[in-house]
Design an enzyme around this catalytic site. Structure first.
Site, PDB file in Angstrom:
ATOM      1  N   TYR A 135      42.042  36.618  37.925  1.00  0.00           N
ATOM      2  CA  TYR A 135      41.716  36.628  36.484  1.00  0.00           C
ATOM      3  C   TYR A 135      41.791  35.248  35.853  1.00  0.00           C
ATOM      4  CZ  TYR A 135      46.753  37.954  35.438  1.00  0.00           C
ATOM      5  OH  TYR A 135      48.105  38.061  35.324  1.00  0.00           O
ATOM      6  N   GLU A 136      41.268  35.168  34.651  1.00  0.00           N
ATOM      7  CA  GLU A 136      41.163  33.887  33.931  1.00  0.00           C
ATOM      8  C   GLU A 136      40.302  32.891  34.724  1.00  0.00           C
ATOM      9  OE1 GLU A 136      42.635  34.154  30.923  1.00  0.00           O
ATOM     10  OE2 GLU A 136      41.686  32.270  30.386  1.00  0.00           O
TER      11      GLU A 136
END
Lengths: 591, 591
Positions: free
Chosen positions: B434-435
């Site tokens: 994620y990110e």
């Protein structure tokens, strides 16, 4: 949804173009021509894709359930197990005398990869039975063989291996389970064993436990351990099932993966057991089958990497995201498929080159086991003993890494269970641990195998690589594969030499580098396999193969391995040569 | 049972002996003296160990539950959240104007590591709120700030970030969610967002969603994306909660880990939204906070590695198995503790040197963010922008690897859920995704950051390393740390040069090596941090520290990193220099 297609073409290439199976001298190999193995592989691939693979997520989601001492396997497992039995797969490489098909182990390994890839948790039920049956075959009396083997070869009865106890895993000398001799020649086995895969389940009429225990009054430690056959149901003289024995499943573990396989705490309460092999020689008996068992675990590493790679590849071709930096490949669509992106390719090529190289390594190892068992070839036996920790440790470490990389191709979709990629990583994780944790493999390699028989086997390995490089190096176009292999092999030799010199003075100097050495060795083996595959691919192209793309792809993948993976040997060597000091400097209290 | 103790001593060493925080010029740093940060860290460590850590396995086992549109968090989460709020932790580094404590980001990062280590899934609720509040702070109107920030800083209302849609993650230009302008200046937001962490839950009165969407008629692709505030409950003029907005959670995902955090499918059905920042400049607004957010994810990598290491270390000291090869360490006991074995130490030292080096890297990065935000230091901003993908990508990759290694110390016990080691690996896995998945970080680094502002920032980085090496190299005893750093930095420069030369001709030559470059860069940064820590430890020893063992241990760990980890830069360089050909050779159809 995840899917699986058996890599039969690649398997055939390795078996016939690289290993040239049917030209082998090993008894039974003469029958293994291209058409014959194709037929076997096709059938095995079919059942793997159509029966086992669809049950893989089912097993993961449902897991096993213990109720009133009974373990229920996931929905569908029982029927699938019956299908496997009906088709004779569990006994493919077991002796015909006991109902098996008597084929070489290499073929069992080939189909085993398909089954493991499609459903590792399921395949373990028959895999453990195979191990237990092989042990009885090697060490049982004629009566024991007659009592158990037909049923076990057919998987009507399954088998287990009971080593670990709550306070001891690797160090089995600490074992507490005891076996008290009875007047009738049997023993009463009492104790608790943990982490017993397939220890209890609902797919077989009987379960034959092989249990390590100590006979009171015997030698201390590991030298006082004996091996026993402890059936779940005692077996009557006529072969029918008698009363339930004093063994029961106390608990099944919640695990990170392989949920479809029941990992049991087994309680032995004065259970009737029968000595298998000699008194106090239990470890030796249990470990006769070690090369096979560990190769089987190495295979699981490759197998999970294979199914993860297949799905990652399909996703990378299908998912549209971003643009090729050198210009749109899919101009009519709002985005190009993931596979245009260099870093996705880097990731996929790492997976592909590992899986295919690892497969070749495994199958080569299996031919050595066949040579050792079927021809009594001592050199083959020495070589496979040396390489067994490498096969187990390197292939399961890398296999797991590759499932993680495959998961990464999916982005967020790789992390949610729906797409199946998480399961491959979670399932693959166990192979680094069981059948001897990989650190123990590294210790076995450096602390035992390297110097075994005066270092004869490792010298034979280096000689073999050298001979290959010399011969293959003379073929036009092979230098680009042979040269990196030579360099990598030199790194391995330098490391081995370092251990010999420094290890004399300080064993920690060798053991501090044992893990790196195992990986260094693994890279050299895969480098060798890729060079051999490149040689076979070039020969096929020169001979006018009808599938030139396949062979050109082999060459390109071999180049990738040489350029991108093999350079790792230099770092492993540098780490090894830094010696014991950086590793051992701290007092335990100061960590 | 797993446990957690906050590494306050190490944190203090980095903050004061290495980074010399209170001597810094950044506004607010003057207050951060040793006693002050000690008090903060002690309190944070206490709540992490006593409140958050015990809930970590609870969250993993129970997960979140969606019933009739309501998401229930695991038992105990609500009370713990209240405690965190009561103690003001969520707003520690938020402006005092909105009820925060106004401390520098570096201190938020330090305590954030404790919270994340103790319970990543739980800490994400406040972490995401922090990110959303920071975005409103940076881009909101005064009215928007007044409406939302007090409540969000207090975590009475939590926040989310809505980017991903089913068909697009990285490539947000493909987005379909639309925002239609209304007469009153608001928008009606319609579409589906997936993977929304903390999208719905029962711990806050309101949830403030920040949602990327396209205003019809705007520019195509990523240039037509705007950012909107979409509250779960509309907010009345007086700040009280109004009617429920047209946004709901359609599903929560089953994931590999972070079960305690609700990962939601969010459905927007004509929900009322308010433009945040400018029309069509949504990506810019969302990404203002990117350096912070990505550093926060890098921190999760270190945090999970820290708790995994702590438990692996405790187990290695406690578990008796086998004997020290150089002679029994525990002669009165049947076996020695695991920690006597060289390969266990090798494993533990890898964990230790990563965690402490990674922590220093993170905190240094946080001071650069403070310098950029609080002092408007453009050089610091350029440097942290350059290193952000390294912090995120390298620290989460290695952090995950270390949790896997920690699990390995436990053998079979590492694989069963009871001991908690599986959770650390499963939770750590998400941070690589994620990110911005780590492959995208590598692309950002090589494709964008390296050449940004004419390559000024990477040049500044090299100059800084050079200056450090020159200055530190003059100190007696520092050569053993400085020399390996120089070599590693040279590898990094050679790689950067290769990209500049070859990338001009063929961008794939650079992008094929992007992942290796990110790791190479990470090793140089950790090498730099270890050299700086060694320098600080030597200085402390020379000054007559009252804790010489701690500082000597730092030196020994620095030596380990230099000898055993830094040599990896050579392999990364070799891979990079093999160029695009091995990676790009195959047609997509031939994989």
């Amino acid at each position: 949804m995840p899917s699986y297609t058996a890599p039969t073409k690649d398997m055939q290439f390795i078996l016939h173009d690289v290993l040239k199976l049917s030209q082998g001298k090993t008894p039974g190999y003469g029958d293994l021509d291209r058409d014959f193995t194709a037929a076997i592989l096709e059938e095995a691939g079919k059942i793997a894709s159509e029966v086992l693979a669809p049950l893989n997520p089912v097993g993961d989601t449902h897991g096993c359930r213990l109720e009133n001492g009974v373990v229920y396997t996931p929905p569908g497992f029982k029927d699938a197990f019956q299908q496997m039995k009906d088709n004779g797969w569990p006994g493919i490489d077991m002796p015909e005398d006991f109902g098996g098909q008597g084929m070489p182990y290499v073929l069992g390994t080939a189909v085993g990869e398909f089954f493991s890839a499609a459903n590792q948790a399921f395949t373990m039920y028959q895999g453990l039975t195979h191990g237990a049956a092989s042990t009885i075959l090697a060490h049982g009396t004629e009566a024991q063989k007659a009592t158990y083997l037909h049923k076990m070869v057919a998987c009507d009865w399954t088998g287990t291996m009971n080593l670990t106890e709550p306070h001891c895993g690797t160090d089995l000398g600490l074992m507490r389970t005891k076996a008290e001799p009875q007047a009738d020649g049997s023993y009463k086995v009492t104790g608790q064993k943990i982490f017993i895969s397939a220890g209890e389940h609902d797919m077989a009429e009987n379960i034959i436990h092989l249990v390590l225990a100590k006979i009171p009054g015997g030698p201390e430690g590991i030298k006082g351990v004996s091996l026993f056959i402890v059936p779940k149901f005692l077996v009557n003289e006529d072969g029918s099932l008698g009363p339930r024995n004093g063994v029961s499943c106390g608990k099944i573990e919640e695990k990170m993966g392989i949920h479809g396989n029941a990992t049991c705490v087994m309680n032995y309460d004065g259970a009737t057991g029968y000595l298998l092999g000699e008194e106090h020689k239990g470890m030796r008996a249990m470990f006769t089958m070690m090369n096979e068992a560990r190769l089987g675990v190495g295979m699981q590493g490759v197998a999970q990497a294979e199914i993860a790679f297949q799905n990652a590849l399909a996703y990378a071709r299908d998912r549209l995201q971003g643009r090729d930096i050198t210009g749109p490949k899919n101009p009519d669509s709002p985005a190009d498929p993931l596979i245009v992106h260099p870093d996705i390719r880097r990731n996929l090529m790492e997976q592909k080159s590992f899986v295919e190289g690892g497969r070749a390594f495994l199958l080569w190892g299996a031919t050595l086991i066949d040579a050792a068992h079927r021809s009594g070839d001592a050199e083959a036996d020495g070589l496979i003993s040396l390489m067994t920790p490498v096969i187990k440790g390197f292939l399961t470490d890398k296999g797991f890494d590759m499932t993680v990389q495959a998961q990464q191709v999916y982005g967020g979709h790789g992390y949610i269970e729906e797409w199946g990629m998480s399961q491959y990583a979670r399932d693959a994780r166990i192979a680094m641990i069981y059948e001897g944790a990989n650190g123990v493999q590294a210790l076995d390699l450096v602390g035992r195998k390297l110097a075994q028989d005066g270092g004869k086997h490792v010298m034979a390995f280096f000689e073999m690589v050298k001979t290959f490089c010399k011969t293959a190096g003379e073929t036009q176009g092979m230098a680009e594969f042979v040269d990196p292999l030579k360099r990598a092999s030199k790194d391995l030799q330098t490391a081995a030499m370092y251990f010999m010199q420094e290890g004399m003075k300080n064993p920690n100097a060798a053991l501090s580098g044992s893990y790196d050495f195992m990986h260094l060795f693994g890279h050299v083996c895969l480098g060798l396999m890729w060079a051999r595959m490149a040689e076979a691919a070039q020969a096929a192209l020169a001979a006018g193969t009808d599938d030139p793309e396949f062979h050109r792809t082999k060459l390109a993948t071999a180049r990738f391995y040489m350029a991108r993976q093999l350079p790792m040997t230099a770092t492993h060597l540098a780490r090894i040569q830094s010696g014991a000091e950086p590793v051992m400097a701290l007092d335990a209290a100061n960590f």
